[in-house]
Scaffold this active site. Structure first.
Site, PDB file in Angstrom:
ATOM      1  CG  ASP B  11      -2.004  -1.012   1.151  1.00  0.00           C
ATOM      2  OD1 ASP B  11      -2.415  -1.332   0.017  1.00  0.00           O
ATOM      3  OD2 ASP B  11      -2.441  -1.509   2.195  1.00  0.00           O
ATOM      4  CG  ASP B 130     -12.421  -4.828  -3.490  1.00  0.00           C
ATOM      5  OD1 ASP B 130     -11.513  -5.571  -3.929  1.00  0.00           O
ATOM      6  OD2 ASP B 130     -12.234  -3.636  -3.197  1.00  0.00           O
TER       7      ASP B 130
END
Lengths: 195, 251
Positions: B11, B130
Site C-alpha cells: 500500500d 472486491d
C-alpha cells in the site's frame, strides 16, 4: 550502439531499464537512418498484432526489418511479428519464420499465459550461453508461434510452443527477458555480446 | 509448466509504503523502491502497488514512483488505485508498470476494460473485484469497500473477463484481515467459470492457506500483504513448503 525500436506498440521503458543496468549504449528510436547505423536492433512489442504491423508500416520500418542484416532480437509480440502471418487481427507479418501465430485454446489452458514458465532448450543458440534448460522466464501472451525447424527452445502451456527462435541474424523470444530477473539480463547480455 | 505465483501487495500513500490493519493505524514502512527490491530478492514472482493517496497531485507522484520502481527491479509489477482514464493507464505503462489494476472505474464504466485491452493488450489489464457475502449472495463493492453496488460477484467477474480483462484479482472482504484463509469456495467456482488467470486476495494467515487456494481452488496466484510486511511468513519459506507439496513454483 543498439537501436531499441519504439514504434508505439512496445514496452520500451522496461527494456531500456535493463539495458541501462547492463551499461549498454542504446537509443530509443523509430528513425530508419538511426536503425541502419546501429550495430544491433532490439524489437520489443506488447499489444495487438495488426495494430503493431500498421504502426511498422506507418514508420516505414516493415521492409527495413525484413531485409536487415544485423542481429535483431524480437521480444514477445516482436517475435510473433517475425512469423509469416498472425491470426490476431488476420495480418501479414514480416515472414522471417515460417508459420502462423495462433491463439491459445481457452478450452485447454488459461488465456493469457501469464507468469513464470520454464524453457527446454532444443538447439544450441548463442542466446542461451550459460543458461540451462529448466530456467524460468516471465511470459505474458495469449498467442504463440508453433514449433518449427527454427525453434531453439520449447515451453509447455498444455501445448508446446516456441519460446525462442533463431534464423540467421534474426532472434526471437516469446518471454520478457527484461522482466525475468538475472536469467533475463544474462540473455540480453548474450545477445549484445555474442550474436 | 506454468508456475503458481506469490505476490506481495504494497500500500502506497504519498509516495511511501504504509502498513496497518484495515486501513487504520498506518505506519510508514519505508520506500517503495527499497521494499520492492527486498521482495524481489526474496523470491516474489510479481508485485502489486496499491495507491491509497487522496490528493490532486496523486498521478504525478504515482508515475514517478512507477518509474523509480521499474528502474530498480527486474520482475513484473501491477499498479492500482484510482485509475480511471486511458491517459492514466498509458502514463503508468510508459513509466514501466506491466499492468494496471482497475476497480471502481470499471464498475462505473464497463467499456473502459475493452478500450484498455484493445489499446494496451489484455495482459496489461487486471480487473480488481472486491466482494462481500450478504447472507444470500455475493455483492460487489467499490471505493475501497465503502460502497455496495448492484453487481453480483460471479457475474461481474465473468463479464469483466468477457470484456477483455486479462486477469481477475479477487478480494474477499469477509476474509480480509481475518487470517482464516482465502474464500476458497468462491475462488474454486470462479476458476472453473472464467478462462483468465485468477489472483486470490484476502485472508491469508499461514502457509496452508496458500496451499489450499492453489490445490483446492486452483487459483493461479496468491496475494498477501501484512503476512509478508510483518515478517510472519518469509516468501522463501512459503515457496519451499509449496514445492514440497507438489505445487509448481519458481524457487
Amino acid at each position: 550502439m543498439i537501436a531499441l525500436i519504439d514504434y508505439g506498440a512496445g514496452n520500451v521503458a522496461s527494456v531500456a531499464n535493463a539495458l541501462t543496468v547492463l551499461e549498454e549504449d542504446f537509443k530509443i528510436t523509430k528513425n530508419e537512418t538511426e536503425i541502419c547505423r546501429a550495430s544491433k536492433i532490439i524489437f520489443p512489442g506488447v499489444g495487438e498484432a495488426s495494430f503493431a504491423i500498421k504502426q511498422l508500416h506507418m514508420a516505414n520500418l516493415f521492409s527495413l526489418l525484413r531485409m536487415v542484416k544485423k542481429p535483431i532480437l524480437g521480444i514477445c509480440l516482436g517475435m510473433q511479428l517475425m512469423a509469416d502471418h498472425s491470426t490476431e487481427g488476420g495480418v501479414t507479418c514480416l515472414g522471417i519464420f515460417p508459420g502462423t501465430v495462433e491463439k491459445f485454446d481457452p478450452a485447454k489452458t488459461k488465456v493469457p499465459h501469464m507468469g513464470w514458465n520454464d524453457i527446454e532448450i532444443t538447439s544450441e543458440s548463442k542466446l542461451f550461453r550459460d543458461i540451462k534448460s529448466g530456467e524460468y522466464f516471465y511470459f505474458a501472451n495469449s498467442y504463440y508461434v508453433p514449433v518449427s525447424e527454427y525453434t531453439t527452445s520449447i515451453t509447455d502451456n498444455n501445448i508446446k510452443f516456441s519460446s525462442a527462435m533463431e534464423k540467421g541474424n534474426y532472434y526471437g523470444v516469446q518471454f520478457h527477458p527484461e522482466k525475468s530477473g538475472d536469467a533475463g539480463l544474462k540473455l540480453l547480455k548474450n545477445f549484445i555480446e555474442l550474436c | 509448466m506454468l508456475c503458481k505465483r506469490i505476490i506481495p501487495c504494497l500500500d502506497v500513500k504519498d509516495g511511501r509504503v504504509v502498513k496497518g490493519t484495515n486501513f487504520i493505524n498506518l505506519i510508514d514502512a519505508g520506500s517503495p523502491v527499497e521494499l520492492a527490491e527486498r521482495y524481489s530478492k526474496e523470491g516474489a514472482d510479481e508485485l502489486v502497488f496499491l495507491d491509497i493517496t487522496a490528493s490532486a497531485e496523486k498521478r504525478k507522484t504515482l508515475v514517478s514512483l512507477v518509474s523509480d520502481v521499474a528502474k530498480a527491479i527486474r520482475i513484473p509489477f501491477t499498479v492500482g488505485g484510482g485509475i480511471s482514464e486511458l491517459g492514466d493507464i498509458e502514463a503508468l505503462l510508459k513509466a514501466g508498470a506491466d499492468k494496471v489494476s482497475l476497480n471502481s472505474s470499471i464498475v462505473k464504466d464497463h467499456n473502459l476494460i475493452t478500450q484498455a485491452a484493445r489499446r494496451f493488450g489484455s495482459q496489461a489489464v487486471v480487473a480488481a473485484i472486491d466482494i462481500k457475502f450478504n447472507g444470500s449472495q455475493y455483492k460487489v463493492y467499490v471505493k475501497g469497500g465503502r460502497e455496495e453496488t448492484e453487481l453480483l460477484g460471479m457475474e461481474w467477474c465473468k463479464l469483466a473477463a468477457d470484456l477483455g480483462a486479462g486477469e481477475i484479482l479477487l478480494t474477499s472482504m469477509d476474509k480480509d484481515g481475518t487470517k482464516e484463509g482465502y474464500d476458497v469456495d468462491f475462488l474454486k467456482e470462479l476458476t472453473s467459470t472464467v478462462t483468465v488467470p485468477v489472483i486470490a486476495s484476502g485472508g491469508a494467515g499461514k502457509k496452508e492457506d496458500f496451499l489450499e487456494a492453489f490445490k483446492y481452488a486452483n487459483v493461479d496466484a496468491c496475494l498477501a500483504a501484512s503476512l509478508f510486511h510483518f515478517d510472519i511468513l518469509k516468501i522463501k519459506e512459503l515457496k519451499l513448503y509449496l514445492k514440497e507439496n507438489n505445487i509448481t513454483i519458481r524457487i
